[in-house]
Motif scaffolding. Structure first.
Motif, mmCIF file in Angstrom:
data_model
loop_
_atom_site.group_PDB
_atom_site.id
_atom_site.type_symbol
_atom_site.label_atom_id
_atom_site.label_comp_id
_atom_site.label_asym_id
_atom_site.label_seq_id
_atom_site.Cartn_x
_atom_site.Cartn_y
_atom_site.Cartn_z
ATOM 1 N N LEU A 97 37.595 -39.358 15.836
ATOM 2 C CA LEU A 97 38.815 -38.427 14.987
ATOM 3 C C LEU A 97 39.556 -39.662 14.105
ATOM 4 C CD1 LEU A 97 39.425 -35.551 15.653
ATOM 5 C CD2 LEU A 97 41.524 -36.209 16.806
ATOM 6 N N PHE A 98 40.193 -38.908 13.410
ATOM 7 C CA PHE A 98 41.118 -39.960 12.490
ATOM 8 C C PHE A 98 40.374 -41.196 12.050
ATOM 9 C CE2 PHE A 98 44.182 -38.044 15.563
ATOM 10 C CZ PHE A 98 44.622 -37.062 14.900
ATOM 11 N N ASN A 99 39.241 -40.924 11.219
ATOM 12 C CA ASN A 99 38.412 -41.797 10.834
ATOM 13 C C ASN A 99 38.899 -42.655 9.386
ATOM 14 O OD1 ASN A 99 35.673 -42.529 11.947
ATOM 15 N ND2 ASN A 99 35.785 -40.447 12.245
ATOM 16 N N LEU A 100 39.968 -41.903 8.814
ATOM 17 C CA LEU A 100 40.275 -42.101 7.511
ATOM 18 C C LEU A 100 41.332 -42.741 7.339
ATOM 19 C CD1 LEU A 100 38.971 -38.850 6.075
ATOM 20 C CD2 LEU A 100 37.440 -40.885 6.550
ATOM 21 N N ILE A 101 41.530 -43.854 6.270
ATOM 22 C CA ILE A 101 42.704 -44.535 5.968
ATOM 23 C C ILE A 101 43.720 -43.521 5.195
ATOM 24 C CG2 ILE A 101 43.927 -46.487 4.656
ATOM 25 C CD1 ILE A 101 41.823 -47.626 6.742
ATOM 26 N N PRO A 102 44.744 -43.183 5.830
ATOM 27 C CA PRO A 102 45.659 -42.078 5.310
ATOM 28 C C PRO A 102 46.009 -42.485 3.860
ATOM 29 C CG PRO A 102 46.954 -43.422 6.787
ATOM 30 C CD PRO A 102 45.667 -43.913 7.008
ATOM 31 N N TYR A 103 46.353 -43.518 3.249
ATOM 32 C CA TYR A 103 46.710 -43.724 1.874
ATOM 33 C C TYR A 103 45.556 -43.881 0.707
ATOM 34 C CZ TYR A 103 46.402 -48.485 3.732
ATOM 35 O OH TYR A 103 46.098 -49.806 4.330
ATOM 36 N N LEU A 104 44.408 -43.573 1.350
ATOM 37 C CA LEU A 104 43.320 -43.785 0.187
ATOM 38 C C LEU A 104 42.889 -42.253 0.043
ATOM 39 C CD1 LEU A 104 41.404 -46.923 1.330
ATOM 40 C CD2 LEU A 104 43.186 -46.877 -0.516
ATOM 41 N N ASP A 108 37.873 -43.376 -2.115
ATOM 42 C CA ASP A 108 38.351 -44.751 -1.887
ATOM 43 C C ASP A 108 38.101 -44.895 -0.372
ATOM 44 O OD1 ASP A 108 38.923 -45.715 -4.402
ATOM 45 O OD2 ASP A 108 41.154 -45.389 -4.137
ATOM 46 N N LEU A 112 34.967 -48.087 0.798
ATOM 47 C CA LEU A 112 35.734 -49.210 1.680
ATOM 48 C C LEU A 112 34.829 -50.355 2.175
ATOM 49 C CD1 LEU A 112 38.477 -49.809 1.556
ATOM 50 C CD2 LEU A 112 38.745 -48.815 3.661
ATOM 51 N N PRO A 113 33.841 -49.652 2.884
ATOM 52 C CA PRO A 113 32.660 -50.849 3.031
ATOM 53 C C PRO A 113 32.261 -51.879 2.431
ATOM 54 C CG PRO A 113 32.405 -48.782 4.100
ATOM 55 C CD PRO A 113 33.347 -48.648 3.173
ATOM 56 N N ARG A 115 33.525 -52.517 -0.551
ATOM 57 C CA ARG A 115 34.391 -53.336 -1.160
ATOM 58 C C ARG A 115 34.675 -54.461 -0.410
ATOM 59 N NH1 ARG A 115 39.268 -49.999 -3.363
ATOM 60 N NH2 ARG A 115 40.164 -52.005 -4.277
#
Lengths: 232, 421
Positions: A97-104, A108, A112-113, A115
């Motif tokens: 759960l909650f796999n994602l960066i909230p501000y992207l 993006d 991410l990997p 980058r």
């Protein structure tokens, strides 16, 4: 650099011991071998050390003794920074759960990997980050969400974005830690199908951890963690 | 680069907290830089209380005392100097001009200065500003007086009013008023925001005329005094003055003239260079500015601690974020860098905003501040001290970033990929 081939061994644990605190061993695994391209299901009740095992395989944790060989390299012999770089280049990881960066946004998050790891980016074979992300997102049915704020996605959509991120740059190994336990039954099956087909196309080895044994028939092989863990 | 952009986007995501943090740092930086600016302006304005005067000359005594009574109209001289000595130097070939001052009388607490027309044409302050009139003109007759703007404002005088001067320096009504010889206000000086504003100016002859017929420091008996109507400027013989300002023809002559005056025989004189004496005076009263600087440093520390608190408290809710970054290949060092970059960005943004704020405000308030406080705030590039302050804030921001970063580093090692909600 493509380290794996479909007939070889992707991962191997030999007499691995691990303890968070001295004297309180969590894992003791004499042997676990995972073939390249295999779809392995590991199950066990909560607290049986599943996440710890994945930490060892991903090189976030370091075994106290024994050898953790991934794609022919012994992770226990690497420096922490080398293990981090190795993970970034060769392993895709999906959380429960909650796999994602909230501000992207979605795009993006997916790229991410690539980058973070130059090696992972080289695996795109010259395709642009965005094109590669779109391709895998289309396959997972989230192609229309690329510029969405991740907070607005449903849990099912979030897990697909996480899958897309783990698959971009076709890593040799994809590790999924209970990725479907927050999904309802229909979404669960659909998600696993998509994950399978993407891994097959990329030739990736899939290690899937869950306590939900109804998923067992879908996999090539199933391992019960309490059975192989002598510390349990 | 990726981590910097992540830091930026993460800060943008937490808009309100970031904005508040930046604002609190900006305020402290503005205060710090502003105080430095005011300090500079105050020192600058103070050292230009009097300009273009090379030497201040009086009877031998303390140099500070001379500065105080000749420039700041404070305290009084222990001795006068003879008019002959004054003329000797006024006519010296190396001297361009002189302005004589005759002090010792007052009017309702304000000092009365006997001087000549040179004061109105030669006197300079704040580099090249000269005496000007808001109304009227310089005194022409013996019993005319020009008043400084503070005097006019405090006592509500207008042109044509008659004023009575007091013998000696006292506030309010004096014991010995020169009631028989009142002065008529012929001019009101424009505000200079220097001690010039706090005096009344009469001709040297007027000063002499007031004390006509006086003997042994006592007024003449009634009936023996010469009536004011019979006193004429050209009849007045000036015997002594208190001090004079001197401008040398070339700056190189200044030191030579100073030595010549200091070794003058037979009358013991003393000459001081205003810049040097003002500098000494500033150092003795400069403690206040140090105290102010200390206070602003504490304000800055509070601002930075605010940033620390906001970053630190956000860490727990960001543990997931750190685990995700770890999973995709970020090392603990990357996590440290991310957090240090965040606090660095906050400090940098706060500093830039703070400096912009202080310069904007200075630029806007410059005319008003100069008029009311005589304080000229220069809008110039920051001094080395100013730059040092600014860099110190950013560096302090970066250092403070290590506190949450080390905590996050420990979290990252302990959590691994574990799910902590």
């Amino acid at each position: 650099m493509r380290v794996t081939n479909t007939t070889g061994t992707a991962m191997q644990l030999d007499v691995v011991r691990f303890a968070y605190r001295k004297g309180r061993e969590v894992l003791r695994i004499p042997n676990l071998t995972i073939s390249a391209g295999e779809r392995l299901f590991i199950f066990g009740p909560s607290g049986s050390g599943k996440t710890t095992l994945l930490g060892l395989l991903a090189g976030v944790l370091r075994a106290g003794s024994g050898a953790v060989t991934v794609l022919g390299r012994d992770l226990t012999a690497m420096k922490p920074a080398e293990r981090d770089a190795f993970r970034g280049a060769h392993i895709g990881y999906i959380f429960q759960l909650f796999n994602l960066i909230p501000y992207l946004d979605v795009l993006d998050n997916i790229v991410l990997p690539c980058r973070l790891s130059a090696e992972r980016r080289r695996r795109l074979n010259g395709a642009s980050l965005e094109a590669a992300a779109r391709r895998v997102a289309e396959h997972l049915g989230i192609g229309a969400l690329m510029r969405e704020n991740v907070a607005r996605l449903s849990v099912g959509q979030q897990q697909r974005v996480a899958a897309a991120r783990s698959l971009i740059g076709t890593p040799e190994i994809v590790i999924a830690d209970e990725p479907t336990s927050s999904l309802d039954h229909d979404h669960r099956e659909k998600f696993i199908e998509l994950l399978f087909s993407e891994c097959r196309e990329a030739g990736s080895t899939l290690i899937f951890v869950s306590h939900d044994r109804t998923l067992m028939p879908l996999f090539d092989r199933c391992v019960s963690l309490p059975d192989i863990n002598e510390a349990a | 680069m990726l981590l910097l952009s992540l830091a930026y986007q993460s800060l943008r995501h937490r808009k309100l907290t970031s904005a508040l943090t930046v604002f609190s740092i900006a305020l402290s930086v503005a205060l710090l830089v502003g105080v430095e600016l005011v300090r500079m302006g105050a020192r600058e304005s103070f050292s230009h209380t009097i300009s273009q005067t090379d030497l201040i000359v009086g009877a031998r005594g303390g140099s500070l005392q001379l500065l105080l009574y000749a420039v700041f109209r404070m305290g009084s001289a222990t001795n006068n100097i003879t008019y002959e000595s004054y003329r000797q130097f006024a006519e010296h070939p190396a001297v361009e001009w002189t302005i004589p001052y005759s002090l010792g009388d007052s009017h309702r607490g304000f000092r009365v200065v006997g001087t000549t027309g040179d004061f109105y044409t030669r006197y300079r302050f704040r580099r090249d500003r000269r005496i000007e009139f808001t109304a009227g003109h310089a005194p022409e007759n013996v019993f005319q007086v020009a008043i400084g703007s503070d005097v006019a404002a405090a006592l509500g005088y207008r042109l044509g009013d008659a004023v009575t001067l007091t013998h000696g320096v006292s506030s309010g009504r004096g014991i010995l008023d020169h009631e028989d010889r009142p002065f008529k206000i012929c001019g009101i000086l424009q505000r200079t925001a220097t001690p010039v504003d706090r005096s009344l100016y009469v001709p040297l002859e007027g000063m002499e005329a007031m004390h006509l017929d006086w003997g042994d420091g006592a007024p003449p008996l009634p009936g023996e005094a010469t009536p004011a109507s019979k006193i004429h400027k050209e009849d007045m013989k000036i015997k002594q003055i208190t001090a004079f300002l001197l401008r040398a023809k070339s700056r190189i002559d200044t030191l030579r003239l100073q030595r010549e005056i200091n070794t003058n025989e037979p009358e013991a004189l003393m000459a001081v260079i205003p810049g040097v004496a003002l500098g000494e005076l500033w150092r003795t009263i400069g403690y206040a500015e140090d105290a102010l600087a200390v206070v602003t440093v504490f304000v800055l520390v509070v601002g930075l601690l605010g940033m620390l608190v906001s970053l630190y408290t956000s860490l727990n809710e960001r543990r997931r974020e750190m685990a995700i970054l770890r999973a995709i290949g970020a090392g603990p060092r990357n996590i440290v860098f991310l957090l240090v970059a965040e606090s660095g960005l906050l400090a940098l943004a706060g500093t830039v905003l703070g400096v912009a704020l202080v310069y904007g405000l200075t630029w806007l308030s410059q005319p008003a501040v100069e008029h009311h406080f005589g304080l000229f705030l220069p809008v110039v590039a920051p001094t080395p001290t100013g730059w040092a302050y600014m860099s110190a804030v950013v560096v302090a921001g970066l250092l403070i970033g290590f506190v949450p970063a080390v905590k996050a580093y420990r979290n990252a090692l302990a959590d691994g990929l574990g799910i902590r909600l």
